[in-house]
Design a protein around this motif. Structure first.
Motif, PDB file in Angstrom:
ATOM      1  N   THR A  74       1.016   3.879  -3.054  1.00 28.46           N
ATOM      2  CA  THR A  74       0.651   5.279  -2.818  1.00 28.46           C
ATOM      3  C   THR A  74       1.603   6.214  -3.556  1.00 28.46           C
ATOM      4  O   THR A  74       1.171   7.186  -4.198  1.00 28.46           O
ATOM      5  CB  THR A  74       0.673   5.600  -1.310  1.00 28.46           C
ATOM      6  OG1 THR A  74      -0.289   4.781  -0.645  1.00 28.46           O
ATOM      7  CG2 THR A  74       0.325   7.065  -1.066  1.00 28.46           C
TER       8      THR A  74
ATOM      9  N   GLY B  25       0.817  -1.217   0.000  1.00 27.45           N
ATOM     10  CA  GLY B  25       0.000   0.000   0.000  1.00 27.45           C
ATOM     11  C   GLY B  25       0.842   1.254   0.000  1.00 27.45           C
ATOM     12  O   GLY B  25       0.531   2.227  -0.706  1.00 27.45           O
TER      13      GLY B  25
ATOM     14  N   ALA C 278      -4.620   1.793  -2.460  1.00 28.61           N
ATOM     15  CA  ALA C 278      -3.457   1.759  -1.574  1.00 28.61           C
ATOM     16  C   ALA C 278      -3.872   1.937  -0.115  1.00 28.61           C
ATOM     17  O   ALA C 278      -3.384   1.235   0.777  1.00 28.61           O
ATOM     18  CB  ALA C 278      -2.464   2.848  -1.984  1.00 28.61           C
TER      19      ALA C 278
END
Length: 216
Positions: A88, A84, A196
Motif C-alpha cells: 500500500t 498488503g 494490496a
C-alpha cells in the motif's frame, strides 16, 4: 493458494502474481530515474545485477519461507496482511505521481551503480512486497517436486523477461513517452493499491478475523 492440484488456472494465477511481484513495471520508472546519468553499458550492468539479486533472493525466499514462518510462528494470513500494508505504501507513492526529485549532485555523493542495483532497485522495486508475499506463502504450500518445479520455473521465466527489459533499456526508452510513463505509473499505482487491499482482506480471512464470504 493450493499447489496440490496443478492446472492451467493455477499456472496463470501464479504467473500473473509473479509478473506483478517481480516483473519490470514497478521498477521501470525508478530505474530510468536513477540511471539517467549513466551510459548504456553501465545501465545494462545495473540491470543485470538488479535482476540477478532479485532472482537469487526470490529463490532463497522460496526455499526458506516455510521454515522462517515456522521458526517465527507466523501464519500465511499474517504474511499476506504485512505484504498488503507495505505494498500500500509503495502503491500510494506511485499513484501520487512524480512528486520527488533526487539531487545527488547537490549532496556531493556520487551514485554507486552496484549499490542502487541491489537497493532500492532489486528490492523493493523489482522483487516487491507482492512477490515476497507470494513466494513465502508458496514455500509453505509446496507439497511435491512438481509444485516446487512449477514455482521455480515461473520465477525464472519472469526473471528472463526482466533481464531482456533492463539490459535493453536504452532501446526501449527511446520508444517510451514521458507522459505515457507517468500516466501508466499512476494507473498501475491505483491497481496495486487494490491488490494490496485484496492481500489484507485475504489475510484477515485466513486468520478468521472476517468471514470467508466477506473476503470475496
Amino acid at each position: 493458494m493450493d499447489l496440490s492440484i496443478i492446472d492451467v488456472g493455477l499456472v496463470t494465477k501464479l504467473l500473473l502474481l509473479l509478473l506483478i511481484g517481480m516483473g519490470p513495471k514497478i521498477a521501470l520508472v525508478p530505474f530510468l530515474e536513477m540511471t539517467q546519468k549513466f551510459d548504456g553499458p553501465t545501465k545494462a550492468k545495473i540491470g543485470r545485477q538488479m535482476v540477478l539479486t532479485a532472482t537469487i533472493t526470490a529463490l532463497i525466499l522460496l526455499a526458506t519461507g516455510a521454515l522462517l514462518m515456522r521458526l517465527l510462528h507466523i501464519s500465511g494470513g499474517a504474511v499476506a496482511i504485512a505484504g498488503g500494508i507495505v505494498l500500500t505504501l509503495l502503491a500510494l507513492k506511485m499513484a501520487a505521481g512524480p512528486t520527488e526529485k533526487h539531487h545527488d549532485d547537490d549532496l556531493g555523493a556520487p551514485v554507486d551503480p552496484e549499490k542502487i542495483a541491489v537497493f532500492p532497485l532489486a528490492i523493493p522495486y523489482l522483487l516487491n512486497p507482492v512477490g515476497i508475499t507470494v513466494l513465502i506463502i508458496a514455500s509453505d504450500e509446496i507439497v511435491s517436486v512438481a509444485s516446487a518445479a512449477l514455482v521455480v520455473g515461473l520465477v525464472l521465466i519472469v526473471a528472463a523477461f526482466d533481464y531482456l527489459v533492463f539490459t535493453n533499456i536504452d532501446v526501449l526508452a527511446k520508444r517510451m513517452k514521458p507522459a505515457s510513463l507517468i500516466i501508466s505509473e499512476v494507473v498501475f499505482g491505483i491497481l496495486l493499491t487494490a491488490v494490496a487491499v485484496t492481500l489484507v482482506i485475504s489475510g484477515l480471512s485466513q486468520l478468521g478475523i472476517i468471514s470467508a464470504s466477506a473476503a470475496h
